[in-house]
Design an enzyme around this catalytic site. Structure first.
Site, PDB file in Angstrom:
ATOM      1  N   HIS A   1      -0.587  -0.550 -10.224  1.00  0.00           N
ATOM      2  CA  HIS A   1      -1.315  -1.263  -9.159  1.00  0.00           C
ATOM      3  C   HIS A   1      -1.958  -2.535  -9.732  1.00  0.00           C
ATOM      4  O   HIS A   1      -3.164  -2.756  -9.624  1.00  0.00           O
ATOM      5  CB  HIS A   1      -2.372  -0.370  -8.506  1.00  0.00           C
TER       6      HIS A   1
ATOM      7  N   GLY B   1      -0.669  -5.723  -9.041  1.00  0.00           N
ATOM      8  CA  GLY B   1      -0.102  -6.878  -8.349  1.00  0.00           C
ATOM      9  C   GLY B   1      -0.993  -8.102  -8.362  1.00  0.00           C
ATOM     10  O   GLY B   1      -0.532  -9.232  -8.558  1.00  0.00           O
TER      11      GLY B   1
ATOM     12  N   GLU C   1      -3.520   7.641  -6.552  1.00  0.00           N
ATOM     13  CA  GLU C   1      -3.937   6.801  -7.683  1.00  0.00           C
ATOM     14  C   GLU C   1      -5.373   7.141  -8.081  1.00  0.00           C
ATOM     15  O   GLU C   1      -6.210   7.395  -7.217  1.00  0.00           O
ATOM     16  CB  GLU C   1      -3.886   5.326  -7.300  1.00  0.00           C
TER      17      GLU C   1
ATOM     18  N   ARG D   1       0.857  -1.182   0.000  1.00  0.00           N
ATOM     19  CA  ARG D   1       0.000   0.000   0.000  1.00  0.00           C
ATOM     20  C   ARG D   1       0.894   1.232   0.000  1.00  0.00           C
ATOM     21  O   ARG D   1       1.911   1.281   0.705  1.00  0.00           O
ATOM     22  CB  ARG D   1      -0.919   0.011   1.231  1.00  0.00           C
TER      23      ARG D   1
ATOM     24  N   ASP E   1       4.414  -0.523  -7.257  1.00  0.00           N
ATOM     25  CA  ASP E   1       3.132  -0.862  -7.880  1.00  0.00           C
ATOM     26  C   ASP E   1       2.000  -0.031  -7.292  1.00  0.00           C
ATOM     27  O   ASP E   1       0.869  -0.106  -7.766  1.00  0.00           O
ATOM     28  CB  ASP E   1       2.839  -2.362  -7.688  1.00  0.00           C
TER      29      ASP E   1
END
Length: 398
Positions: free
Chosen positions: A282, A284, A259, A231, A254
């Site tokens: 993001h 993952g 965002e 995070r 990531d």
């Protein structure tokens, strides 16, 4: 049942097979989601990355369960859900392999500068001299911050690359570390000092917010690699930017502050403009394997909830209630017995925190275990025991 995010067809088919009435609209966000909740009044809301806010939770009177089709619940207003008696559940562990795979992709990309190789080749430039000097990761030390499902998936992959692994986690003990074949470190700073590569795998909690701060990056070795696929909020991005500029920390990310809440949108973050920073969107957990596993887990949660009333992976039940006394009532399994008990408690102003009624074989007798927030007066207990179908009523302090 309302699905307000991208969701696998296998999951939709599984929910339909359970007899659920499914409304699937991954475009729903913010005001449109509030309107849809008011209109359809679903029992269950399923989301992936969509933000679930207090107005959304308040828009449907029937809503009793929100499922995050993923590992965390930081996108859901869990506090409001708890106040309204709405279960919140997630799908932990189902995307662990996918996140570990991306983490190693970022490690290898940093070490071999793969994105830069690709860019220069596309520009028509051949530059073997510059790119032929990678360090290599064999024999290096990987430091894991967090050893939950994803952190544990990192260990065998690191060993396959010939890496030495050390780690810190709030739940990690020297004994558990030894069983995993890794080095135990009692503090994150010790991991930062010793590791050639640091990878973050902690959930976002008040304790982990800004866990990787200026002191953490000051402890890291110059030129070390730093990977965050957890995070964004566990990292102080200004401190990381300092470490990139001043200590040559090579970074793979990531997750980022700011965002977009949707799958596509404008994005700005100063980190991605710095040298030696590689970023992904993001993604993952975004493999077909992971999403199929998550979809199956969502179907399992809904099925269990429908069949038993219990919610697997629920995250917002009280670990300990305010109850101070336990009332154990042995009684005949007859209509009105528990109503009599609760009427007596209500008249005394006693609040019931939790209750459980267990039926014995033959359905002749039962035992009710009722947790209370205060001690009932003696005359209340006497009134409860006076019912002809009650064998005994015993009060036990908690």
């Amino acid at each position: 049942m309302l699905i307000a995010d991208k969701f696998e067809q296998s999951g939709i088919d599984g929910l339909n097979a359970l007899g659920c009435s499914v409304i699937y609209d991954p475009s729903l966000k913010e005001a449109s989601l509030i309107d849809a909740l008011r209109q359809h009044d679903p029992d269950v809301l399923i989301v992936r990355s969509t933000l679930v806010t207090a107005p959304m939770l308040e828009a449907s009177s029937s809503l009793s369960l929100v499922i995050r089709a993923g590992a965390g619940v930081n996108t859901i207003d869990v506090g409001t859900a708890s106040k309204r008696g709405i279960y919140v559940a997630n799908c932990p562990g189902k995307n662990s392999a996918a996140v570990a795979e991306l983490t190693f992709g970022l490690i290898l990309a940093l070490d071999r500068r793969i994105p830069d190789n690709v860019q220069q080749l596309r520009e028509g430039r051949w530059n073997k001299k510059e790119f032929g000097e990678a360090r290599g990761i064999y024999g290096s030390t990987l430091g894991l911050i967090g050893l939950g499902n994803i952190g544990r998936e990192m260990v065998p992959r690191a060993k396959a690359f010939g890496m030495r692994v050390i780690g810190w986690s709030r739940s990690l003990t020297p004994e558990r570390a030894e069983l995993m074949g890794i080095g135990y470190r009692p503090h994150p700073l010790e991991v930062a000092r010793e590791a050639d590569i640091v990878s973050i795998h902690v959930a976002l909690t008040p304790d982990t917010r800004r866990l990787c701060d200026r002191a953490f990056f000051e402890a890291m070795r110059p030129g070390a690699y730093f990977i965050n696929t957890a995070r964004a909020e566990v990292v102080d991005e200004q401190a990381l930017a300092w470490a990139i500029r001043e200590k040559g920390i090579r970074t793979g990310l990531d997750v980022f502050e700011g965002e977009p809440s949707s799958a596509e949108g404008h994005f700005e973050n100063p980190l991605v403009q710095l040298p030696n920073v590689y970023g992904t969107h993001h993604i993952g957990a975004s493999t077909r394997q992971a999403q199929e596993a998550i979809a199956a887990e969502v179907v399992h949660i809904v099925h269990t909830y429908m069949e038993t009333g219990h919610v697997p992976n629920v995250v917002n039940l009280a670990i300990r209630t305010p109850a101070k006394y336990l009332l154990v009532v042995r009684h005949l399994d007859r209509v009105g017995v528990l109503a009599h008990v609760f009427d007596c408690l209500r008249e005394a102003g006693i609040n019931v925190q939790e209750t459980e009624n267990v039926i014995f074989e033959g359905a002749e007798a039962a035992v009710a275990r009722i947790q209370l927030d205060s001690e009932p007066p003696a005359d209340t207990l006497q009134a409860i025991r006076a019912h002809e179908a009650i064998f005994s009523a015993v009060l036990v302090p908690l």
